[in-house]
Motif scaffolding. Structure first.
Motif, mmCIF file in Angstrom:
data_model
loop_
_atom_site.group_PDB
_atom_site.id
_atom_site.type_symbol
_atom_site.label_atom_id
_atom_site.label_comp_id
_atom_site.label_asym_id
_atom_site.label_seq_id
_atom_site.Cartn_x
_atom_site.Cartn_y
_atom_site.Cartn_z
ATOM 1 N N ALA A 1 -1.535 41.909 -26.819
ATOM 2 C CA ALA A 1 -0.130 41.831 -26.387
ATOM 3 C C ALA A 1 0.722 41.131 -27.446
ATOM 4 O O ALA A 1 1.864 41.535 -27.708
ATOM 5 N N PHE A 2 0.158 40.110 -28.060
ATOM 6 C CA PHE A 2 0.916 39.343 -29.060
ATOM 7 C C PHE A 2 1.211 40.229 -30.282
ATOM 8 O O PHE A 2 2.278 40.162 -30.873
ATOM 9 N N LEU A 3 0.248 41.076 -30.613
ATOM 10 C CA LEU A 3 0.472 41.979 -31.741
ATOM 11 C C LEU A 3 1.521 43.037 -31.367
ATOM 12 O O LEU A 3 2.459 43.295 -32.115
ATOM 13 N N LYS A 4 1.362 43.593 -30.172
ATOM 14 C CA LYS A 4 2.237 44.691 -29.757
ATOM 15 C C LYS A 4 3.676 44.208 -29.500
ATOM 16 O O LYS A 4 4.632 44.796 -29.997
ATOM 17 N N TYR A 5 3.806 43.109 -28.735
ATOM 18 C CA TYR A 5 5.146 42.673 -28.321
ATOM 19 C C TYR A 5 5.684 41.506 -29.145
ATOM 20 O O TYR A 5 6.880 41.278 -29.194
ATOM 21 N N GLY A 6 4.781 40.762 -29.777
ATOM 22 C CA GLY A 6 5.247 39.621 -30.565
ATOM 23 C C GLY A 6 5.227 39.922 -32.055
ATOM 24 O O GLY A 6 5.739 39.157 -32.851
ATOM 25 N N LEU A 7 4.581 41.025 -32.431
ATOM 26 C CA LEU A 7 4.413 41.429 -33.837
ATOM 27 C C LEU A 7 3.765 40.337 -34.693
ATOM 28 O O LEU A 7 4.200 40.054 -35.818
ATOM 29 N N VAL A 8 2.726 39.733 -34.136
ATOM 30 C CA VAL A 8 1.936 38.749 -34.873
ATOM 31 C C VAL A 8 0.459 39.095 -34.704
ATOM 32 O O VAL A 8 -0.017 39.287 -33.585
ATOM 33 N N ALA A 9 -0.258 39.170 -35.841
ATOM 34 C CA ALA A 9 -1.697 39.483 -35.790
ATOM 35 C C ALA A 9 -2.505 38.191 -35.819
ATOM 36 O O ALA A 9 -2.373 37.389 -36.747
ATOM 37 N N THR A 10 -3.309 37.979 -34.779
ATOM 38 C CA THR A 10 -4.238 36.850 -34.737
ATOM 39 C C THR A 10 -5.609 37.423 -34.372
ATOM 40 O O THR A 10 -5.712 38.588 -34.010
ATOM 41 N N VAL A 11 -6.642 36.601 -34.432
ATOM 42 C CA VAL A 11 -7.979 37.110 -34.138
ATOM 43 C C VAL A 11 -8.455 36.557 -32.794
ATOM 44 O O VAL A 11 -8.591 35.334 -32.645
ATOM 45 N N PRO A 12 -8.698 37.447 -31.813
ATOM 46 C CA PRO A 12 -9.241 36.960 -30.550
ATOM 47 C C PRO A 12 -10.673 36.487 -30.786
ATOM 48 O O PRO A 12 -11.434 37.139 -31.505
ATOM 49 N N CYS A 13 -11.038 35.361 -30.189
ATOM 50 C CA CYS A 13 -12.368 34.805 -30.478
ATOM 51 C C CYS A 13 -13.430 35.258 -29.480
ATOM 52 O O CYS A 13 -14.481 34.630 -29.378
ATOM 53 N N THR A 14 -13.152 36.337 -28.767
ATOM 54 C CA THR A 14 -14.134 36.871 -27.826
ATOM 55 C C THR A 14 -15.443 37.172 -28.570
ATOM 56 O O THR A 14 -16.518 36.775 -28.136
ATOM 57 N N GLY A 15 -15.335 37.866 -29.686
ATOM 58 C CA GLY A 15 -16.528 38.187 -30.479
ATOM 59 C C GLY A 15 -17.095 36.986 -31.220
ATOM 60 O O GLY A 15 -18.143 37.081 -31.863
ATOM 61 N N PHE A 16 -16.415 35.858 -31.145
ATOM 62 C CA PHE A 16 -16.877 34.628 -31.812
ATOM 63 C C PHE A 16 -17.531 33.674 -30.801
ATOM 64 O O PHE A 16 -17.746 32.505 -31.088
ATOM 65 N N GLY A 17 -17.758 34.187 -29.583
ATOM 66 C CA GLY A 17 -18.369 33.338 -28.562
ATOM 67 C C GLY A 17 -17.391 32.334 -27.969
ATOM 68 O O GLY A 17 -17.801 31.308 -27.429
ATOM 69 N N ALA A 18 -16.078 32.611 -28.054
ATOM 70 C CA ALA A 18 -15.075 31.679 -27.514
ATOM 71 C C ALA A 18 -13.912 32.487 -26.937
ATOM 72 O O ALA A 18 -12.826 32.555 -27.530
ATOM 73 N N PRO A 19 -14.118 33.126 -25.760
ATOM 74 C CA PRO A 19 -13.129 34.075 -25.233
ATOM 75 C C PRO A 19 -11.803 33.460 -24.783
ATOM 76 O O PRO A 19 -10.871 34.198 -24.483
ATOM 77 N N ASP A 20 -11.712 32.124 -24.743
ATOM 78 C CA ASP A 20 -10.452 31.492 -24.333
ATOM 79 C C ASP A 20 -9.620 31.040 -25.533
ATOM 80 O O ASP A 20 -8.673 30.260 -25.387
ATOM 81 N N PHE A 21 -10.006 31.500 -26.713
ATOM 82 C CA PHE A 21 -9.321 31.027 -27.916
ATOM 83 C C PHE A 21 -8.907 32.199 -28.816
ATOM 84 O O PHE A 21 -9.567 33.241 -28.842
ATOM 85 N N VAL A 22 -7.815 31.946 -29.551
ATOM 86 C CA VAL A 22 -7.368 32.897 -30.560
ATOM 87 C C VAL A 22 -7.327 32.148 -31.884
ATOM 88 O O VAL A 22 -6.876 31.007 -31.946
ATOM 89 N N ARG A 23 -7.852 32.784 -32.936
ATOM 90 C CA ARG A 23 -7.884 32.119 -34.240
ATOM 91 C C ARG A 23 -6.678 32.508 -35.086
ATOM 92 O O ARG A 23 -6.337 33.668 -35.191
ATOM 93 N N TRP A 24 -6.037 31.480 -35.638
ATOM 94 C CA TRP A 24 -4.953 31.702 -36.608
ATOM 95 C C TRP A 24 -5.486 31.288 -37.976
ATOM 96 O O TRP A 24 -5.987 30.171 -38.128
ATOM 97 N N SER A 25 -5.355 32.161 -38.955
ATOM 98 C CA SER A 25 -5.691 31.759 -40.322
ATOM 99 C C SER A 25 -4.393 31.276 -40.967
ATOM 100 O O SER A 25 -3.397 32.006 -40.958
ATOM 101 N N TYR A 26 -4.404 30.055 -41.502
ATOM 102 C CA TYR A 26 -3.174 29.585 -42.157
ATOM 103 C C TYR A 26 -3.234 29.761 -43.677
ATOM 104 O O TYR A 26 -2.547 29.069 -44.426
ATOM 105 N N ALA A 27 -4.028 30.749 -44.100
ATOM 106 C CA ALA A 27 -4.015 31.119 -45.517
ATOM 107 C C ALA A 27 -2.828 32.046 -45.759
ATOM 108 O O ALA A 27 -2.983 33.179 -46.223
ATOM 109 N N THR A 28 -1.684 31.559 -45.374
ATOM 110 C CA THR A 28 -0.449 32.334 -45.554
ATOM 111 C C THR A 28 0.695 31.354 -45.794
ATOM 112 O O THR A 28 0.514 30.139 -45.619
ATOM 113 N N SER A 29 1.874 31.858 -46.172
ATOM 114 C CA SER A 29 2.948 30.960 -46.607
ATOM 115 C C SER A 29 3.535 30.136 -45.447
ATOM 116 O O SER A 29 3.422 30.519 -44.276
#
Ligand code: PMP
Ligand code: GLU
Length: 396
Positions: A351-379
């Motif tokens: 939803a955040f990608l579709k309606y907020g136009l922000v790409a983050t990584v859902p941590c479901t596949g990381f064994g943490a389904p209640d978290f979203v990962r933000w990489s701050y390797a950006t400006s």
């Protein structure tokens, strides 16, 4: 037709790479999307390293190299491990691979047989889980709770060991949590590994990126009893902004590095000759750029964490290393945002990608389904714009 391989058919594509591909495609399509997906430095590879790549081509250094890598590169890795971590390795104990991911693959091949168990602390980088399964081995997950600073305890580790346990994969600093184990914490975990006779696959690829003046300790530096059962995984992707060059390496006792090298001789043969020349300059040359990038990441982390924690409905711990923040979504679960009911991180990230136009990584596949990962390797600009969009997305 006969079935495809059962193991291969059940492997899931890398979430991180899939999100990155989706983000890059949306951008190419002219959509104003901001990416916090793949853990990839936004800096360019430093010029002196690029020059070594150009020179390698000009000098026709374009042929096969020894499987484990050219000697000057393996020597440069030994120098880094000594200067940065106080570790003594000789070139014969270093195996170069096509990225740290491939070094990890070689390491696991050297250690596990089908049916063996490999302990992985969650939240984990998605690749560990799939890679263990790709070998017909069994991932055994132990959860590092947010309330415990995303760190496992020696008691948890000991309780997960069975007669089939072969190894633990310990990622320090961690992707996705950014947490860093102290020397004492590592010693306590290492004691369990020694007592239970476990191998340690120590993925230390983010070791140069630690903050708040902390000193990084490599688990292999704790003593010979630990070093003899450890395979260190490292590489140039993160510290030198060289993700596309595909050079990573393992450092291990002789008998393990030999098996790894034999294995890799039948897969890729050796990493790209040109990339090896560039990586030799990265590891063996001046290191100032690494510190410049580290400082920039630290400033971004401070800003991102402060702002994120001021936004109602979400929160995060302050990571101590790497370039990721785990955003806790628990307060949002069950709520409906933009017509989407948020059951887990997948729903939120979609939803955040579709309606907020922000790409983050859902941590479901990381064994943490209640978290979203933000990489701050950006400006910083992107970080502010991304958080503005988060505020807006949650407010509507
Ligand atoms: N280990 C961890 C923890 C990572 O996040 C990554 C990211 N790609 C890798 C290994 C692999 O790095 P690479 O293959 O680009 O060297
Ligand atoms: N490791 C990085 C990440 O977690 C790069 C993508 C990947 O190789 O998985 O985003």
């Amino acid at each position: 037709m006969k079935e495809l391989s059962q193991i291969a058919s059940t492997v899931r594509a890398s979430t991180t790479l899939a999100i990155d591909a989706m983000f890059k495609q949306m951008k190419a399509d002219g959509i104003d999307v901001i990416g916090f997906g793949a853990g990839e430095p936004d800096f360019h590879t430093p010029d002196n390293i690029k020059e070594a790549g150009y020179a390698a081509i000009r000098d026709n250094f374009t042929c096969y190299t020894p499987t484990a890598g050219i000697l000057e590169l393996r020597k440069a890795a030994c120098i880094r491990l000594k200067e940065d971590c106080g570790l003594d390795y000789v070139p014969a104990q270093i195996v170069m691979a096509s990225g740290a991911k491939h070094a990890l693959y070689g390491a696991l091949h050297a250690l596990v047989d089908p049916g063996d168990e490999v302990i992985i602390p969650a939240p984990f980088w998605v690749t560990y889980f799939e890679m263990v399964r790709m070998l017909g081995a069994v991932p055994v997950i132990i959860t590092a709770e947010e309330s415990a600073g995303f760190k496992i305890t020696p008691e948890q580790l000991a309780a997960a060991v069975t007669p089939k346990t072969k190894a633990i994969i310990l990622n320090n600093p961690s992707n996705p949590t950014g947490m860093v184990y102290s020397r004492e914490e590592l010693r306590a975990l290492a004691d369990v590994c020694v007592e239970k006779d476990l191998y340690i696959v120590a993925d230390e690829i983010y070791y140069r990126l630690v903050y708040d003046g902390q000193t990084f300790t490599s688990i292999a530096a704790l003593g010979e009893d630990v070093k003899e059962r450890t395979i260190i995984i490292n590489g140039v992707s993160k510290s030198y902004a060289m993700t596309g060059w595909r050079v990573g390496y393992a450092a291990a006792p002789d008998h393990i590095s030999k098996v790894m090298s034999n294995y890799l001789s039948h897969s890729t043969g050796a990493p790209c000759s040109i990339a090896q020349k560039a990586a030799a300059v990265a590891l063996g040359g001046p290191q100032e750029k690494v510190e410049e990038m580290r400082k920039a990441f630290e400033q971004r982390r401070n800003h991102l964490v402060e702002r994120m924690n001021a936004i109602p409905g979400v929160s995060c711990l302050k990571p101590e290393g790497a370039f990721y923040v785990m955003m806790n979504l628990k307060e949002l679960l069950g709520k409906t945002i933009h017509g989407v009911t948020i059951h887990d991180a997948d729903d939120f990230a979609d939803a955040f990608l579709k309606y907020g136009l922000v790409a983050t990584v859902p941590c479901t596949g990381f064994g943490a389904p209640d978290f979203v990962r933000w990489s701050y390797a950006t400006s910083m600009e992107n970080i502010d714009a991304g958080l503005d969009r988060l505020e807006k997305f949650l407010a509507e």
